[in-house]
Scaffold this motif. Structure first.
Motif, PDB file in Angstrom:
ATOM      1  N   LEU A 116       1.036  -1.291   0.130  1.00 31.96           N
ATOM      2  CA  LEU A 116      -0.017   0.107   0.056  1.00 31.96           C
ATOM      3  C   LEU A 116       0.896   1.327  -0.071  1.00 31.96           C
ATOM      4  N   CYS A 119       1.662   3.174   3.068  1.00 31.88           N
ATOM      5  CA  CYS A 119       2.332   2.644   4.155  1.00 31.88           C
ATOM      6  C   CYS A 119       3.932   2.480   3.984  1.00 31.88           C
ATOM      7  N   GLY A 174      -3.662  -1.887   4.500  1.00 34.53           N
ATOM      8  CA  GLY A 174      -2.360  -2.503   4.172  1.00 34.53           C
ATOM      9  C   GLY A 174      -2.673  -4.069   4.462  1.00 34.53           C
TER      10      GLY A 174
END
Length: 401
Positions: A116, A119, A174
């Motif tokens: 993601l 992240c 995520g």
């Protein structure tokens, strides 16, 4: 703070694989004792200091050390209580396999390689999360604490420790991107358990931070009269070492540390040792790749990039500190010999990571074996929704009927 003065050095750096296996065996045994009891035993979070016990004597590092198996007369219970279904419990080897697998997924949740984009953080965050995750399971078991949830909690805590904060909702997203969803509330609850399990020791020294200063010192030393002899140029080339000559080695070492951080190595070796050994292996890899490239293109063509020299980095470690008295500290020959031997041994361990050894789950993962162990875990675990387990049992019975 100096590394030698940190809790990581005097508390968390284990002496050998013998000690590491001993800790994992005891954590596994505590969980088996709890899950095999017929009465309702409390599911505790065990702190490291409270469960460590006496440190075992070191053995030769070449000795093969096996985890305890069910054949051992002192092994203990092998099945859960009747109330829990009398199912088979995980062995220490089973737990170690699962830990390697889950730890290898941390860089995909947080760090520069995160699935993601929100992240994505510095590599040191993934390194810290991986070490916090492994520390927790030195005194606790995956049968009691969900590794998927602890993985997400380690990522969240590491982001705060390294001052690279992110919204916990991004981690929840995520985990969904990784097809292993963990609810936000579970991540927050697990963070408290994680901190208790690691005795609230949050300071982590990363191998990534050691590579740049070592490379800078190496570049300076190789330009000196003592260091020039450690540089071997390709035939017909002889020149002054330039700044960019060490960049390929630096970049390769950083990639190698990507594998090191998800292995058992940071539990047993100091970051500086890891950084130096990574440079040894990186220099070998760069030189080997250059040779392969030259053989494939017939020796290269005019206009190719400048090739990196072959550097005796172990020789640098030995020469750099001999006959020196820096800051009033005299380094004797025996200490240098011990350091060289330790770095050489560590370099060999790092080479073996590509074979899936030493807890590195990035290579040669046996998915069939993992599926079998995971299936075993689902039957004996203490965590998870009991409602879901009951529904699955009812569906299984209906299917059989």
């Amino acid at each position: 703070m100096l590394y030698e003065e940190s809790s990581q050095a005097f508390k968390w750096q284990l002496s050998s694989l013998v000690e590491l296996n001993s800790l994992r065996e005891r954590a596994n045994r505590r969980a088996r004792d709890v899950l095999s009891r017929e009465d309702a035993a409390p599911l505790e979070v065990y702190g490291f200091a409270d469960t460590r016990g006496d440190r075992p004597k070191s053995t030769t590092d070449d000795q093969v050390v096996q985890l305890m198996s069910e054949d051992d007369p002192n092994y203990g219970p092998t099945k859960t209580s009747q109330a829990r279904g009398s199912t088979a419990l995980l062995t220490p080897s089973d737990e170690t396999l699962l830990l390697s697998f889950y730890c290898s997924k941390i860089p995909l949740l947080i760090g520069p390689h995160a699935t993601l984009p929100r992240c994505k953080r510095d590599a040191k965050v993934a390194a810290t999360a991986s070490l916090l995750f492994r520390r927790f399971y030195l005194s606790n078991s995956v049968m009691i604490h969900d590794p998927k949830t602890m993985l997400a909690a380690a990522a969240f805590l590491a982001a705060k420790v390294e001052d690279c904060m992110l919204d916990v909702r991004y981690l929840e997203m995520g985990t969904k991107e990784m097809n292993a969803p963990v609810p936000l509330t579970d991540i927050l609850d697990a963070e408290i358990r994680l901190m208790k399990g690691i005795d609230f020791d949050l300071l982590v020294f990363s191998p990534y931070k050691t590579i740049v200063p070592i490379v800078e010192d190496l570049r300076t030393f190789l330009k000196s009269e003592r260091g020039k002899g450690l540089v071997k140029w390709k035939e017909g080339e002889e020149r002054q070492l330039e700044r960019e000559d060490l960049r390929p080695v630096h970049d390769m070492a950083m990639k190698i540390v990507d594998d090191v951080i998800v292995s058992d190595i940071p539990l047993m070796y100091a970051p500086g040792e890891v950084g130096t050994a990574a440079l040894v292996v990186a220099n070998e890899d760069v030189c080997n790749n250059q040779r392969k490239g030259n053989s494939e293109d017939g020796g290269g063509v005019e206009g190719d990039k400048v090739e990196s020299p072959e550097i005796d980095i172990v020789g640098y470690v030995r020469s750099r500190f001999e006959d020196t008295d820096e800051s009033g500290v005299v380094v004797d020959t025996a200490a240098i010999d011990a350091l060289v031997e330790r770095v050489s041994r560590l370099a060999q361990l790092i080479r073996e990571l590509r074979e899936g050894k030493h807890g590195c789950g990035n290579y040669n993962a046996d998915m069939n074996e993992l599926k079998g162990v995971n299936k075993k875990l689902k039957k004996c675990r203490a965590w998870g929704s009991s409602d879901k387990k009951d529904k699955k049992k009812r569906k299984r019975k209906q299917a059989e009927e």
